[in-house]
Design an enzyme around this catalytic site. Sequence first.
Site: not given
Ligand code: 5GP
Length: 114
Positions: A30-31, A100-102
């Site tokens: 994650d970024i 996406h699975l964290h």
């Molecule tokens: P959500 O809130 O949708 O469950 O999580 C999205 C996740 O994607 C966040 O933790 C965010 O930091 C990550 N993310 C968003 N854009 C990018 C990117 O361009 N590259 C990476 N590696 N992670 C990203």
Amino acid sequence: MEKCIFCKIVSGEIGAKRVYEDENVVAFEDINPQAPVHILVIPRRHIERVNDLKESDEKLVGHLVLVAKRIAFEKKVAESGYRLVLNCNSDAGQAVFHLHLHLLGGRRMTWPPG
Ligand code: 5GP
Ligand code: ZN
């Protein structure tokens, strides 16, 4: 239609620190990590959210979990513990609409989540 950001990571148009990939899924760091280990495991195919999963995706979803488990062992958080999270829609804070699975680990987490 413009590709989503995670489709661009799958295709390589946007860089990411990949930790695993196979014909169905890609896993990358994650970024904006929320824990010492914060990996996203995603299907290569664009599926927007959990609500859009079909019965025929059962095997794919199981695969996402098993890949996350394998990475948890590789990152040495399997014994200490880790959290797997799927955010769906706005109340859960879903920001990227490509499933996406964290995988979060490496620190003590609280419950209930914020
Ligand atoms: P959500 O809130 O949708 O469950 O999580 C999205 C996740 O994607 C966040 O933790 C965010 O930091 C990550 N993310 C968003 N854009 C990018 C990117 O361009 N590259 C990476 N590696 N992670 C990203
Ligand atoms: Zn996508």
